[in-house]
Design an enzyme around this catalytic site. Structure first.
Site, PDB file in Angstrom:
ATOM      1  N   GLU A 139      83.138  31.092  56.426  1.00 49.16           N
ATOM      2  CA  GLU A 139      83.360  30.761  55.172  1.00 49.16           C
ATOM      3  C   GLU A 139      82.229  30.440  54.196  1.00 49.16           C
ATOM      4  OE1 GLU A 139      86.235  30.653  53.806  1.00 49.16           O
ATOM      5  OE2 GLU A 139      86.031  29.437  52.050  1.00 49.16           O
TER       6      GLU A 139
ATOM      7  N   ASP B  95      88.474  25.487  51.454  1.00 52.09           N
ATOM      8  CA  ASP B  95      88.419  25.527  52.679  1.00 52.09           C
ATOM      9  C   ASP B  95      89.952  25.513  53.286  1.00 52.09           C
ATOM     10  OD1 ASP B  95      85.823  25.064  52.524  1.00 52.09           O
ATOM     11  OD2 ASP B  95      85.747  22.957  52.812  1.00 52.09           O
TER      12      ASP B  95
ATOM     13  N   GLU C  92      81.251  32.824  44.142  1.00 50.83           N
ATOM     14  CA  GLU C  92      80.517  33.412  45.094  1.00 50.83           C
ATOM     15  C   GLU C  92      80.592  34.853  45.282  1.00 50.83           C
ATOM     16  OE1 GLU C  92      82.572  30.606  47.692  1.00 50.83           O
ATOM     17  OE2 GLU C  92      81.485  29.092  47.039  1.00 50.83           O
TER      18      GLU C  92
HETATM   19  P1  AMP Z   1      86.594  26.263  46.182  1.00 47.94           P
HETATM   20  O1  AMP Z   1      85.918  27.006  44.827  1.00 47.94           O
HETATM   21  O2  AMP Z   1      86.007  27.388  47.397  1.00 47.94           O
HETATM   22  O3  AMP Z   1      86.581  24.987  46.451  1.00 47.94           O
HETATM   23  O4  AMP Z   1      88.017  26.970  45.966  1.00 47.94           O
HETATM   24  C1  AMP Z   1      88.913  26.188  45.043  1.00 47.94           C
HETATM   25  C2  AMP Z   1      90.333  26.785  45.233  1.00 47.94           C
HETATM   26  O5  AMP Z   1      91.165  25.886  45.256  1.00 47.94           O
HETATM   27  C3  AMP Z   1      90.663  27.599  43.846  1.00 47.94           C
HETATM   28  O6  AMP Z   1      90.132  28.761  43.849  1.00 47.94           O
HETATM   29  C4  AMP Z   1      92.228  27.402  43.735  1.00 47.94           C
HETATM   30  O7  AMP Z   1      92.656  28.594  44.534  1.00 47.94           O
HETATM   31  C5  AMP Z   1      92.354  26.201  44.640  1.00 47.94           C
HETATM   32  N1  AMP Z   1      92.669  25.434  43.555  1.00 47.94           N
HETATM   33  C6  AMP Z   1      91.810  24.556  42.729  1.00 47.94           C
HETATM   34  N2  AMP Z   1      92.666  23.472  41.954  1.00 47.94           N
HETATM   35  C7  AMP Z   1      93.817  23.484  42.354  1.00 47.94           C
HETATM   36  C8  AMP Z   1      94.609  22.863  42.008  1.00 47.94           C
HETATM   37  N3  AMP Z   1      94.679  21.940  41.064  1.00 47.94           N
HETATM   38  N4  AMP Z   1      96.128  23.117  42.656  1.00 47.94           N
HETATM   39  C9  AMP Z   1      96.047  23.972  43.689  1.00 47.94           C
HETATM   40  N5  AMP Z   1      94.982  24.777  44.239  1.00 47.94           N
HETATM   41  C10 AMP Z   1      93.998  24.610  43.543  1.00 47.94           C
END
Ligand code: AMP
Length: 461
Positions: free
Chosen positions: A268, A441, A298
């Protein structure tokens, strides 16, 4: 479908390492941000924003990067390298919540709460305060060596007094929060979080020498490994060790885990501010991994580190699906991965080679489980039992879903995709998430474990 797949995945045993920390969370409001800007003056903040500090050495670095994150609404993490700033932070903020942080910790608790068969979590530093952030479930284990043998204990029984604790400060912000930077009125466009991550000498990302000989035994015992935390490696340490040393050890760890059986390893990836370290992590570790997961920012950083600057810039600027697909293909091929998973706010994507044992339909199902679990976590703040997948199932797909699918089909027609399996699904997006920490994650854990479960069913694991 999603329920059945989760059921299958729960039959697996998973190893996860390396990073855990304590997350101290602050829910930001407009007044707090305004107070910080007024303390330093809008001009100074603006000027430092232009400098775009990569590390936090003094309070103004923090304020500048925070305001930048708020303005774009993008989640960010910036390392805090000056240990003396603890007192500044602690005198300026009251922490609303303390909870498990770090990918390995979050993933271990998630898998354990979902009642997976066996979850083995390893983190090199396990102080009591850290250990107590693990859920108290009978399927969760921490590996220790006793009398020359591997013994699995619950983290609550395995902590060591005197181990260092890493505290990350997390500033959660909400869409619509407003403040002024001089004459400019800023309204935060998306909910997200700004992470000030502690990077101190005493915290190392590695497997203790005593435990390393037992990694093959652990590898044999589990169905897959989820490894993360390499962003916590420093380029240099005062004792002469450096990133090369720790990455060599990290490579050996993966090979040891795979020695008795070719278990699948998912890395990850998290944002790494230093381009030099980012490049080292990619070149050293990606080729040893079977699966890699990351978000859209990323992949742009990774492509830029691999020399595809133009493509990376396009992804940063336009967020076009076809560029992400192209970038994904490049990464999959250059690192020869089995599967690459990219998550963004509006969609999640898998790219594999055409000979992947899973069909596109099966791959899609794996992503469905991933976004559903993320929606459960976003709605509830945490997932504490497998039946909470129901909460995610009630969250609708985001309103751009149809548009996303259209653009994806268009991209597939334009690019050469015959040699690949490519699937994309829109995300189930929670309007007012309780928290956004750990959602990426959660997506990667849901995706990788369900991918493994289907491989296993086909006798491919
Ligand atoms: P990360 O940037 O690796 O922390 O991943 C965040 C991911 O979580 C995003 O790419 C979305 O797919 C998902 N996500 C973000 N906000 C929400 C939300 N409000 N509800 C459901 N999924 C979300």
């Amino acid at each position: 479908m999603v329920r059945e797949l989760l059921e299958k995945a729960r039959g697996l045993s998973i190893y996860t390492a390396y990073n855990t920390n304590v997350d101290a969370i602050v829910y930001l409001n407009g007044e707090t941000v305004q107070g910080l800007i007024d303390e330093f003056g809008a001009d100074a903040v603006r000027k430092r924003m232009e400098d775009y500090p990569r590390e936090i050495n003094e309070p103004l670095d923090f304020v500048a990067r925070l305001v930048h994150a708020l303005k774009t609404g993008k989640p960010m993490a910036v390392p805090l390298v000056n240990e003396e700033l603890h007192t500044w932070f602690d005198s300026h903020f009251r922490y609303d919540v303390e909870r498990m942080g770090g990918q390995a910790g979050i993933i271990a608790n998630l898998l354990s709460n979902l009642d997976f068969r066996e979850v083995i979590v390893y983190t090199p530093h396990l102080a009591k305060r850290q250990a107590e952030m693990f859920v108290r479930k009978p399927n969760l284990f921490y590996p220790v060596v006793e009398g020359g043998k591997l013994v699995l204990k619950h983290p609550w029984e395995a902590y060591r007094e005197g181990d260092p604790v890493k505290v990350n400060r997390i500033f959660e912000f909400r869409a619509g929060t407003a403040f002024k930077l001089g004459d400019e009125r800023i309204v935060v466009p998306f909910s997200g979080r700004f992470i000030v991550s502690a990077r101190f000498e005493s915290i190392r990302i590695y497997t203790e020498p005593g435990l390393r000989p037992f990694l093959p035994e652990i590898g044999e015992r589990v169905d897959g490994a989820i490894l993360s935390g390499y962003q916590g490696i420093n380029l240099r340490y005062s004792d002469g060790k450096d990133a090369n040393y720790y990455l060599r050890k990290a490579k050996e760890d993966i090979m040891l885990l795979k020695r008795e059986k070719d278990l699948k390893v998912h890395l990850e990836f998290a944002s790494i501010q230093s381009r030099e370290l980012r490049k080292k992590v990619i070149y050293n570790l990606f080729p040893l991994a079977d699966s890699v997961g990351m978000d859209e920012a990323e992949i742009a950083y990774v492509l830029s580190a691999l020399g595809y600057d133009e493509l990376a810039d396009r992804i940063f600027t336009y967020n076009r699906i076809e560029d992400t697909v192209l970038g994904g293909k490049i990464l999959l091929d250059e690192m020869n991965l089995d599967v690459l998973q990219i998550h963004t706010i509006y969609y999640i994507m898998y790219i594999t080679h055409a000979d992947n044992p899973l069909s596109e339909e099966e791959l899609r199902r794996s992503l469905e489980l991933a976004t559903t679990l993320a929606a459960s976590r976003a709605s509830l703040g945490d997932i504490t039992s497998p039946d909470q997948v129901e909460v995610g199932l009630r969250v609708p797909y985001n309103e751009r879903g149809e548009y996303v699918k259209l653009r994806f089909e268009e991209a597939k027609r334009k690019l050469r995709t015959k040699e690949y399996k490519l699937v994309i699904i829109p995300t189930r997006l929670v309007q007012n998430p309780v928290s956004t920490v750990g959602l990426g994650d959660t997506i990667s854990t849901g995706a990788f474990t369900s991918y493994l479960a289907m491989l296993k069913e086909k006798g491919e694991l």
